[in-house]
Design an enzyme around this catalytic site. Structure first.
Site, PDB file in Angstrom:
ATOM      1  N   PRO A 291      11.713  50.916  51.269  1.00  0.00           N
ATOM      2  CA  PRO A 291      10.744  50.959  52.374  1.00  0.00           C
ATOM      3  C   PRO A 291       9.319  50.927  51.851  1.00  0.00           C
ATOM      4  O   PRO A 291       9.015  51.506  50.803  1.00  0.00           O
ATOM      5  CB  PRO A 291      11.042  52.294  53.055  1.00  0.00           C
ATOM      6  CG  PRO A 291      11.730  53.124  52.024  1.00  0.00           C
ATOM      7  CD  PRO A 291      12.355  52.209  51.013  1.00  0.00           C
ATOM      8  N   GLY A 292       8.453  50.237  52.575  1.00  0.00           N
ATOM      9  CA  GLY A 292       7.042  50.209  52.197  1.00  0.00           C
ATOM     10  C   GLY A 292       6.211  50.711  53.353  1.00  0.00           C
ATOM     11  O   GLY A 292       5.655  51.810  53.339  1.00  0.00           O
ATOM     12  N   ARG A 330      -4.395  41.327  59.502  1.00  0.00           N
ATOM     13  CA  ARG A 330      -3.108  41.253  60.209  1.00  0.00           C
ATOM     14  C   ARG A 330      -3.215  40.680  61.620  1.00  0.00           C
ATOM     15  O   ARG A 330      -2.276  40.093  62.105  1.00  0.00           O
ATOM     16  CB  ARG A 330      -2.393  42.604  60.192  1.00  0.00           C
ATOM     17  CG  ARG A 330      -2.015  43.024  58.765  1.00  0.00           C
ATOM     18  CD  ARG A 330      -1.056  44.186  58.702  1.00  0.00           C
ATOM     19  NE  ARG A 330       0.287  43.854  59.129  1.00  0.00           N
ATOM     20  CZ  ARG A 330       0.796  44.149  60.302  1.00  0.00           C
ATOM     21  NH1 ARG A 330       0.087  44.807  61.200  1.00  0.00           N
ATOM     22  NH2 ARG A 330       2.012  43.795  60.610  1.00  0.00           N
ATOM     23  N   CYS A 361     -17.180  35.194  59.698  1.00  0.00           N
ATOM     24  CA  CYS A 361     -17.573  33.973  60.382  1.00  0.00           C
ATOM     25  C   CYS A 361     -16.324  33.199  60.758  1.00  0.00           C
ATOM     26  O   CYS A 361     -15.996  32.186  60.141  1.00  0.00           O
ATOM     27  CB  CYS A 361     -18.448  33.165  59.433  1.00  0.00           C
ATOM     28  SG  CYS A 361     -19.779  32.417  60.298  1.00  0.00           S
ATOM     29  N   GLU A 362     -15.611  33.690  61.728  1.00  0.00           N
ATOM     30  CA  GLU A 362     -14.330  33.088  62.108  1.00  0.00           C
ATOM     31  C   GLU A 362     -13.982  33.621  63.494  1.00  0.00           C
ATOM     32  O   GLU A 362     -13.934  34.847  63.687  1.00  0.00           O
ATOM     33  CB  GLU A 362     -13.281  33.535  61.077  1.00  0.00           C
ATOM     34  CG  GLU A 362     -11.921  33.054  61.338  1.00  0.00           C
ATOM     35  CD  GLU A 362     -11.396  32.141  60.219  1.00  0.00           C
ATOM     36  OE1 GLU A 362     -12.136  31.862  59.260  1.00  0.00           O
ATOM     37  OE2 GLU A 362     -10.265  31.702  60.364  1.00  0.00           O
TER      38      GLU A 362
HETATM   39  N1  LLP Z   1      11.627  44.821  49.774  1.00  0.00           N
HETATM   40  C1  LLP Z   1      11.403  43.485  49.796  1.00  0.00           C
HETATM   41  C2  LLP Z   1      12.145  42.607  48.900  1.00  0.00           C
HETATM   42  C3  LLP Z   1      10.437  42.950  50.653  1.00  0.00           C
HETATM   43  O1  LLP Z   1      10.231  41.637  50.675  1.00  0.00           O
HETATM   44  C4  LLP Z   1       9.702  43.815  51.494  1.00  0.00           C
HETATM   45  C5  LLP Z   1       8.660  43.286  52.378  1.00  0.00           C
HETATM   46  C6  LLP Z   1       9.965  45.208  51.440  1.00  0.00           C
HETATM   47  C7  LLP Z   1      10.946  45.660  50.565  1.00  0.00           C
HETATM   48  C8  LLP Z   1       9.218  46.227  52.260  1.00  0.00           C
HETATM   49  O2  LLP Z   1       9.341  46.047  53.621  1.00  0.00           O
HETATM   50  P1  LLP Z   1       8.733  47.140  54.631  1.00  0.00           P
HETATM   51  O3  LLP Z   1       9.558  48.376  54.501  1.00  0.00           O
HETATM   52  O4  LLP Z   1       7.306  47.371  54.233  1.00  0.00           O
HETATM   53  O5  LLP Z   1       8.865  46.504  55.950  1.00  0.00           O
HETATM   54  N2  LLP Z   1       2.554  41.346  55.225  1.00  0.00           N
HETATM   55  C9  LLP Z   1       3.514  41.633  56.283  1.00  0.00           C
HETATM   56  C10 LLP Z   1       4.751  42.297  55.748  1.00  0.00           C
HETATM   57  C11 LLP Z   1       5.492  41.463  54.731  1.00  0.00           C
HETATM   58  C12 LLP Z   1       6.663  42.196  54.168  1.00  0.00           C
HETATM   59  C13 LLP Z   1       7.315  41.403  53.090  1.00  0.00           C
HETATM   60  N3  LLP Z   1       8.371  42.072  52.398  1.00  0.00           N
HETATM   61  C14 LLP Z   1       2.827  42.500  57.345  1.00  0.00           C
HETATM   62  O6  LLP Z   1       1.654  42.795  57.194  1.00  0.00           O
HETATM   63  O7  LLP Z   1       3.448  42.835  58.334  1.00  0.00           O
END
Ligand code: LLP
Length: 440
Positions: A291-292, A330, A361-362
């Site tokens: 999780p991130g 985002r 500027c967008e």
């Molecule tokens: N593991 C892998 C292999 C991933 O590709 C990702 C996210 C995660 C874990 C973590 O996912 P999370 O738990 O954070 O949902 N920039 C986009 C999100 C792209 C996520 C890509 N991969 C946004 O701002 O919503």
């Protein structure tokens, strides 16, 4: 705004985070400013670790660096028992510098460079998650020449449609990530790995998308991945020691979002895996989750100062702030929704619906469309909530704007974890005078 112990309205009617009044934070550090609540990060991380290590579980939670890669987060995650995943050489070095143990790091990416792979091998990461036949060739030759052997997981695509924004789905059939199970490439990839003397196959990985609210797609993914473990056993006799199911658990950006509690997702995945193992009679792999967003997303807020206010009569009112798509891209990328508040006037009645615009500027440079706010005045302090994930990590210098600093707050104390970027920092990369002298 959903208040919690460490994000609340204080006696002065100001927004408070980690025991710090946001009005004081803005005065001390300036705006725009990313603020991260340490106690919240620790609470979520600890909740995850407890489930993964309870019972007979020896699973591991790895923080997905891409959400927020700074040294402090690795230090916090490590002390809560987490590992991490990284997707670039610099995320790897930041993690190591932040104190993360190399043997709890997984190296991801659909197109890692030979330099990055060498860095990963040299620093002894726990495993590389391979995502192409080309990458296998590079790893094999790097390891052969240095006399090392490296463990790998193979990233597979179980083909789950996770009903999320199509830009952030990663396992549709046409995804650039992983080897498809359905068309037979995944098993071919594993057979190919097994033939290489300097690569040790230890498991499989998938990630079905991000900002997912339902449990069903995760349970379905566990079904598919455990079916695939059976296929691997039958066709190759190889043992799958690790099953890495990625991340993707949703968070609350606005009141429309109704995620489950972070640990509910992990509980459901653990339960489904246990069930599948029993039914399919397979050896239990070590479960890894990544999780991130759910660890850092709601921990973060961004503070801004309101500047120009412009009303297009009968159509729209723009309230512009000193940030924008350079520090939170985002909305521009995904039309992502956020909640904004006037942090110094939390108890004032919300009387207007306005668009919070950035300073780039967008035309698409918005932060919050249709924000319900008290009548904003130039000079007001604004906070946008749930900006802890994929904001700082996706920031740029568009229009030569410096990336704002990050402050960590806890128990009424605050300090920089990332210092402000200066004009000098940005311009120092620009070597034109030397170039012109060389070419005289
Ligand atoms: N593991 C892998 C292999 C991933 O590709 C990702 C996210 C995660 C874990 C973590 O996912 P999370 O738990 O954070 O949902 N920039 C986009 C999100 C792209 C996520 C890509 N991969 C946004 O701002 O919503």
């Amino acid at each position: 705004m959903k208040e919690r112990e460490t994000l609340r309205i204080n006696g002065l009617g100001h927004l408070e985070i980690g025991g710090c009044d946001t009005v004081d934070l803005a005065r001390k550090y300036g705006t725009p400013l990313y603020v991260m609540d340490e106690a919240y990060i620790r609470k979520v991380a600890r909740g995850y670790t407890e489930i993964m290590t309870s019972g007979s579980g020896d699973g591991l939670i790895c923080f997905a660096s891409k959400a927020f890669s700074v040294k402090a987060i690795y230090d916090i995650c490590k002390s809560e028992g987490l590992g991490s995943d990284v997707v670039s050489g610099c995320e790897l070095l930041t993690a190591l510098d932040g104190g993360m143990d190399a043997d709890k790091i997984y190296f991801h990416g659909n197109n890692k460079s030979p330099f990055e792979l060498e860095l990963a091998i040299k620093n002894g990461v726990h495993a590389i998650v391979v995502d192409s036949f080309f990458e296998m060739d590079v790893i094999e030759s790097l390891c052969a020449s240095s006399g090392k052997k490296i463990k790998v997981l193979v990233r597979v695509n179980p083909g789950i449609d996770a009903h999320t924004h199509h830009f952030i789905q990663t396992t549709r059939v046409d995804s650039k990530f992983g080897f498809s199970i359905a068309d037979g490439t995944a098993i071919e990839a594993i057979k190919s790995v097994a033939q290489r003397p300097h690569i040790e196959f230890i498991g499989i990985h998938c990630h079905i998308g991000s900002q997912i609210f339902e449990l069903k797609p995760f349970e379905l993914a566990v079904e598919k991945m455990t079916d695939f473990i059976l296929t691997i056993k039958k066709e190759t006799g190889l043992k799958v020691a690790e099953l890495n199911m990625g991340g993707g658990y949703g968070v609350t950006y606005t009141e429309e979002d109704k995620p489950l509690k972070p640990e509910e997702y992990v509980k459901a995945i653990v339960a489904k895996l246990n069930e599948c193992i029993d039914v399919k009679e397979i050896e239990k792999p070590r479960l890894i989750l990544e999780p991130g967003r759910s660890i850092v997303g709601e921990a973060g807020i961004t503070l801004y100062t309101v500047g120009a206010i412009k009303e297009i009569k009968g159509i729209k009112k723009y309230v512009s702030v000193d940030g924008g798509m350079f520090e939170n891209p985002r909305y521009a990328l995904y039309e992502a929704k956020y909640e904004a508040v006037l942090a110094g006037r939390m108890r004032d009645e919300k009387t207007e619906t306005v668009t919070v615009a950035g300073k780039c500027c967008e035309s698409g440079d918005m932060l919050v469309v249709d924000a319900k706010l008290p009548c904003a005045r130039s000079g007001d302090l604004m906070a946008v909530l749930t900006t802890g994930a994929y904001n700082y990590s996706m920031a740029s210098n568009y229009n030569r704007n410096p990336v704002p600093p990050v402050v960590l707050v806890n128990d009424g104390k605050s300090d920089y974890i990332v210092k402000p970027q200066t004009y000098e920092d940005i311009m120092s990369r620009d070597v034109y005078p030397f170039w012109s002298q060389r070419n005289k």
